[in-house]
Design an enzyme around this catalytic site. Structure first.
Site, mmCIF file in Angstrom:
data_model
loop_
_atom_site.group_PDB
_atom_site.id
_atom_site.type_symbol
_atom_site.label_atom_id
_atom_site.label_comp_id
_atom_site.label_asym_id
_atom_site.label_seq_id
_atom_site.Cartn_x
_atom_site.Cartn_y
_atom_site.Cartn_z
ATOM 1 N N GLY A 183 0.690 -1.106 -0.024
ATOM 2 C CA GLY A 183 -0.310 0.219 0.042
ATOM 3 C C GLY A 183 0.809 1.252 -0.015
ATOM 4 N N THR A 263 7.040 -2.537 11.701
ATOM 5 C CA THR A 263 6.630 -1.234 12.130
ATOM 6 C C THR A 263 4.844 -1.145 11.706
ATOM 7 O OG1 THR A 263 7.148 -0.278 9.966
ATOM 8 C CG2 THR A 263 8.581 0.091 11.672
ATOM 9 N N GLU A 294 1.813 -4.001 25.131
ATOM 10 C CA GLU A 294 2.484 -2.588 25.057
ATOM 11 C C GLU A 294 2.033 -1.825 26.732
ATOM 12 O OE1 GLU A 294 2.111 -0.500 21.569
ATOM 13 O OE2 GLU A 294 2.533 -2.057 20.509
ATOM 14 N N HIS A 313 6.505 1.946 20.061
ATOM 15 C CA HIS A 313 5.279 2.178 19.007
ATOM 16 C C HIS A 313 5.359 3.601 18.612
ATOM 17 C CE1 HIS A 313 0.977 0.621 17.991
ATOM 18 N NE2 HIS A 313 1.498 1.333 17.245
ATOM 19 N N ALA A 315 6.911 4.814 15.414
ATOM 20 C CA ALA A 315 6.951 4.785 14.145
ATOM 21 C C ALA A 315 6.139 5.943 13.466
ATOM 22 C CB ALA A 315 6.878 3.585 13.230
#
Length: 365
Positions: A183, A263, A294, A313, A315
């Protein structure tokens, strides 16, 4: 005279409601009679925990936000970021016609129920594509060149030169980089890696072969990508069909000198299978920005491994990615209200429902 809408804008600790309000003033002022603003979860740490649970279990696990309870009865537009938009929200907002989230993921929206009730759902794509694609390339380099490990060693008084991959520390030039999911983000990763002189392999059952070729990449089957790649970067959407798509079989196909970079979503990877191949050094290493738990628990095995680079987390978290997303969402909604064609409608079938068409005609007059 065109009908004016009441809108609820509910931000959170990542993008506060006032940012949505500014975007609404820019794009929706001609369509709204009243705008109410709040924040669903203003505490950063609590937000990370709550959004992760919603991504795992869906929006129905959360209670209805206080602003929706108080002001939702006559509101027709709802927008937010991680706000859970569930059947309970729809019950509290019987006049709701448009629900939008300023993110690509839809884990916090009950799209099926929205469609059944004639509610048009918007998301946005590309909000954090530049940010995530930058980070994926950076994580690839950090892991294979031991950047984070060397930094940690120096900070702890060591001048470290020996690493688990010391006998095959790679350059990128000439290597095969496999991209799973082609994508917007996957294509940007391919574009940004092109300057390194790599060969790009792509696995994506939904992409057009000519689009892959046009990007200078080669479309291959999943097994071939995992067996031939020196680096594998995951950018597929999370769904029931992609859950644990990288399991023991796929990891077992990887070269002992290959690296896995994630990611995207933690659920794309069988975490126990990944821990196993890292522990046994059956692959060279991994760079991970997403995890099933997390923050990581203190006893997580990932914390004991020397062949993995971990990040929190982050990115997709850049200034530009956050500030632009409410504008992208509300601008697209405004296109619909102006009679133009929006880009990011998820359930287009609602546009053909007679009740929605009648409502929209009243707004567009």
């Amino acid at each position: 005279m065109a009908k004016k809408l009441k809108a609820l804008l509910i931000g959170d600790a990542m993008i506060v409601g006032s940012e949505f309000q500014l975007a609404a003033q820019k794009y929706l002022s001609g369509f709204t009679s009243e705008v109410k603003v709040s924040d669903w979860e203003p505490d950063w740490q609590k937000l990370q925990a709550r959004r992760l649970e919603v991504e795992k279990k869906g929006p129905e696990i959360e209670e209805v936000d206080a602003l929706i309870k108080a002001e939702g009865k006559d509101a027709e537009l709802l927008a937010g970021l991680f706000l859970p938009i569930s059947s309970k929200v729809f019950d509290a907002m019987p006049n709701l016609k448009i629900a939008g989230v300023s993110r690509a993921g839809l884990e916090n929206v009950n799209v099926k129920e929205a469609t059944k009730r004639g509610i048009l759902v918007f998301n946005i794509e590309g909000r954090n594509a530049e940010a995530v694609s930058d980070f994926a390339v950076g994580l690839m380099l950090s892991e294979c060149r031991n950047i984070a490990r060397a930094h940690f060693a120096i900070k702890n008084g060591q001048w470290r030169k020996a690493f688990s991959n010391s006998s095959w520390v790679p350059e990128l030039k000439g290597k095969n980089v496999g991209i799973v999911g082609f994508g917007y983000i996957g294509r940007l990763v391919a574009q940004k890696l092109s300057g390194f002189g790599v060969n790009i392999l792509v696995y994506d059952p939904f992409v057009k072969p000519e689009d892959v070729s046009a990007a200078g990449a080669t479309l291959v089957e999943k097994d071939k990508l995992f067996s031939d790649s020196d680096f594998i970067s995951l950018h597929a959407r999370m769904s029931e069909s992609t859950k644990n798509m990288v399991g023991a079989k796929e990891l077992g196909l990887m070269k002992s000198t290959a690296y896995l970079i994630n990611t995207g979503r933690a659920g794309l990877v069988d975490e126990q299978a990944l821990l196993s191949v890292l522990r046994e050094k059956k692959i060279a290493g991994a760079g991970l920005d997403v995890f099933l738990d997390e923050p990581l628990k203190p006893d997580s095995e990932f914390l004991t491994l020397d062949n993995v680079t971990l990040s929190t987390h982050i990115a997709g978290t850049t200034k530009e990615a956050l500030t632009r997303s409410p504008e992208i969402l509300l601008e697209d909604i405004s296109k619909l209200l102006q009679g133009q064609k929006p880009r990011f409608v998820i359930n287009k079938e609602v546009l053909e429902q007679p009740a929605f068409k009648e409502w929209l005609a009243g707004v567009q007059q």
